[in-house]
Structures are given as structure tokens and as C-alpha cells.
Write an enzyme that holds these catalytic residues in place. Structure first.
Site, short mmCIF file in Angstrom:
data_model
loop_
_atom_site.label_atom_id
_atom_site.label_comp_id
_atom_site.label_asym_id
_atom_site.label_seq_id
_atom_site.Cartn_x
_atom_site.Cartn_y
_atom_site.Cartn_z
N HIS A 100 11.01 -23.59 9.08
CA HIS A 100 10.04 -24.30 9.92
C HIS A 100 8.60 -24.13 9.46
O HIS A 100 7.78 -25.03 9.68
CB HIS A 100 10.14 -23.80 11.37
CG HIS A 100 11.37 -24.31 12.08
ND1 HIS A 100 11.53 -24.21 13.44
CD2 HIS A 100 12.49 -24.90 11.60
CE1 HIS A 100 12.70 -24.74 13.78
NE2 HIS A 100 13.31 -25.15 12.67
N ARG A 117 9.44 -33.07 10.37
CA ARG A 117 8.43 -32.83 11.41
C ARG A 117 7.68 -31.53 11.17
O ARG A 117 6.53 -31.37 11.60
CB ARG A 117 9.08 -32.83 12.79
CG ARG A 117 10.01 -31.65 13.05
CD ARG A 117 10.74 -31.78 14.38
NE ARG A 117 11.54 -30.61 14.72
CZ ARG A 117 12.75 -30.35 14.20
NH1 ARG A 117 13.29 -31.16 13.30
NH2 ARG A 117 13.40 -29.26 14.58
N HIS A 118 8.32 -30.60 10.46
CA HIS A 118 7.65 -29.31 10.20
C HIS A 118 6.53 -29.47 9.19
O HIS A 118 5.50 -28.78 9.27
CB HIS A 118 8.68 -28.28 9.72
CG HIS A 118 9.79 -28.09 10.70
ND1 HIS A 118 9.57 -27.57 11.95
CD2 HIS A 118 11.10 -28.42 10.64
CE1 HIS A 118 10.72 -27.56 12.62
NE2 HIS A 118 11.66 -28.07 11.85
N ASP A 142 0.87 -1.17 0.00
CA ASP A 142 0.00 0.00 0.00
C ASP A 142 0.91 1.23 0.00
O ASP A 142 2.13 1.13 -0.19
CB ASP A 142 -1.00 -0.03 1.17
CG ASP A 142 -0.35 0.24 2.53
OD1 ASP A 142 0.90 0.36 2.61
OD2 ASP A 142 -1.09 0.33 3.53
N HIS A 143 0.32 2.40 0.23
CA HIS A 143 1.11 3.63 0.20
C HIS A 143 2.17 3.65 1.30
O HIS A 143 3.25 4.21 1.11
CB HIS A 143 0.18 4.85 0.34
CG HIS A 143 -0.73 4.77 1.53
ND1 HIS A 143 -1.78 3.85 1.61
CD2 HIS A 143 -0.74 5.44 2.71
CE1 HIS A 143 -2.39 3.98 2.76
NE2 HIS A 143 -1.78 4.93 3.46
N CYS A 181 3.35 -2.94 4.03
CA CYS A 181 2.48 -1.81 4.37
C CYS A 181 3.23 -1.01 5.44
O CYS A 181 4.44 -1.16 5.59
CB CYS A 181 1.09 -2.26 4.81
SG CYS A 181 1.01 -3.26 6.31
N GLY A 182 2.53 -0.14 6.16
CA GLY A 182 3.23 0.70 7.13
C GLY A 182 3.87 -0.12 8.23
O GLY A 182 5.05 0.04 8.55
N THR A 183 3.08 -1.01 8.83
CA THR A 183 3.58 -1.84 9.92
C THR A 183 3.82 -3.29 9.51
O THR A 183 4.48 -4.03 10.24
CB THR A 183 2.56 -1.88 11.07
OG1 THR A 183 1.33 -2.41 10.53
CG2 THR A 183 2.31 -0.49 11.65
N GLY A 184 3.23 -3.72 8.41
CA GLY A 184 3.24 -5.12 8.01
C GLY A 184 2.09 -5.90 8.62
O GLY A 184 1.81 -7.03 8.20
N ILE A 185 1.42 -5.30 9.60
CA ILE A 185 0.37 -6.03 10.33
C ILE A 185 -0.88 -6.23 9.47
O ILE A 185 -1.41 -7.34 9.37
CB ILE A 185 0.01 -5.30 11.65
CG1 ILE A 185 1.22 -5.30 12.58
CG2 ILE A 185 -1.19 -5.95 12.31
CD1 ILE A 185 1.05 -4.40 13.81
C1 RB5 Z 1 -1.84 2.93 6.36
O1 RB5 Z 1 -1.85 4.18 6.96
C2 RB5 Z 1 -1.51 1.85 7.37
O2 RB5 Z 1 -2.60 1.64 8.20
C3 RB5 Z 1 -1.12 0.58 6.67
O3 RB5 Z 1 -0.02 0.82 5.85
C4 RB5 Z 1 -0.71 -0.58 7.55
O4 RB5 Z 1 0.25 -0.22 8.47
C5 RB5 Z 1 -1.81 -1.35 8.13
O5 RB5 Z 1 -1.61 -2.33 8.85
#
Ligand code: RB5
Length: 141
Positions: free
Chosen positions: A98, A132-133, A8-9, A65-69
Site C-alpha cells: 500500500h 489507488r495506492h 547505529d550501535h 537502531c534501538g527502537t527503530g524510531i
Molecule cells: C541509542 O541509544 C538509541 O537512542 C537509538 O538506537 C534509537 O533507539 C533511537 O531512536
């Protein structure tokens, strides 16, 4: 090896550098976007990359993305996708050995670019250990 890459951005600038890094390694890359820092919705790009991996068109995927989350949550909703959010090379290596991770997620706002490229390099070159993995992965399906 062919890798689908999307962001994303919040991950756009790192995606551009990762695409160049992979090309320099001789890895074939399919860049599904985004293509600027204009605000977009990360699930769209997670869907595009996961579809390329699920179909076999690409061997693996990388999402930034910003956090990868957000990308890791979105990617792990897809059948047969094992997405790993990594912040350093050790977990990147273990995610391959693994977990046979087929998608790597990175946070463009939380990693230095050298650390991000280090993670990508290790993740690309590490093979699944099997044994095993594999039995444990079979329990997930
Ligand atoms: C975008 O602002 C941000 O929410 C996105 O890049 C990401 O971090 C979401 O998990």
C-alpha cells in the site's frame, strides 16, 4: 535487487545478522555501517542509506537502531523516502503493497531476531500494488 543496510550501535548486532540473511537470499547488500557496538549517531547512517536509495544506487534500504524510531524519523525527512517502522510481518507486507515503502526500519532492542528476519523476508519479497495506492502516494509529493 540491491539493498543498502545501516544501523547505529543499538542495531549493530541485528544488522550483522540481517546482512547475512539477505546474502543467503541472494540479495546484493551494501553495508554502510556502523561497524561495532561503539556509540554513534543514528542520523548519519539514515542519511547514508537514504542517499543510496535516492540516487538509485540501491533499490531499497534497511535501517536498524534501538527502537527503530530515530531511524524512521530521520529517514522520512528525506525527499522521496517512504520509511516504515515495522514490528511484525503484516505491517511489513502492507508497507510494501500500500505504501511502496522504500526503507524498512527495525528496533534491535524491541524485536526478537526471528521476528526481525521474518519481517525482512516478507518486506523484500512483497511488491507495490499500485492503482489507488499510487494516487495516494502522489498526494504526498
Ligand atoms: C541509542 O541509544 C538509541 O537512542 C537509538 O538506537 C534509537 O533507539 C533511537 O531512536
Amino acid at each position: 535487487m540491491k539493498i543498502a543496510v545501516g544501523s547505529d550501535h543499538g542495531g549493530f548486532e541485528y544488522k550483522e545478522q540481517i546482512v547475512r540473511f539477505l546474502a543467503d537470499l541472494g540479495v546484493e547488500v551494501e553495508d554502510v555501517g556502523c561497524h561495532s557496538t561503539e556509540s554513534v549517531d543514528y542520523p548519519r547512517f539514515a542519511d547514508l542509506v537514504c542517499a543510496r536509495v535516492q540516487s538509485g544506487a540501491c533499490d531499497r534500504g534497511i535501517l536498524i537502531c534501538g527502537t527503530g524510531i530515530g531511524m524512521s524519523i530521520a529517514a522520512n525527512r528525506h525527499r522521496d523516502i517512504r520509511a516504515a517502522l515495522c514490528h511484525e510481518a503484516y505491517t511489513a507486507r502492507m508497507s510494501r503493497e500500500h505504501n511502496n515503502a522504500n526503507v524498512l526500519c527495525l528496533g534491535g532492542r524491541v524485536l526478537g531476531i526471528e521476528v526481525a528476519l521474518d519481517i525482512v523476508g516478507v518486506w523484500i519479497e512483497t511488491e507495490f500494488a499500485g492503482g489507488r495506492h499510487q494516487r495516494r502516494l502522489d498526494m504526498l509529493s
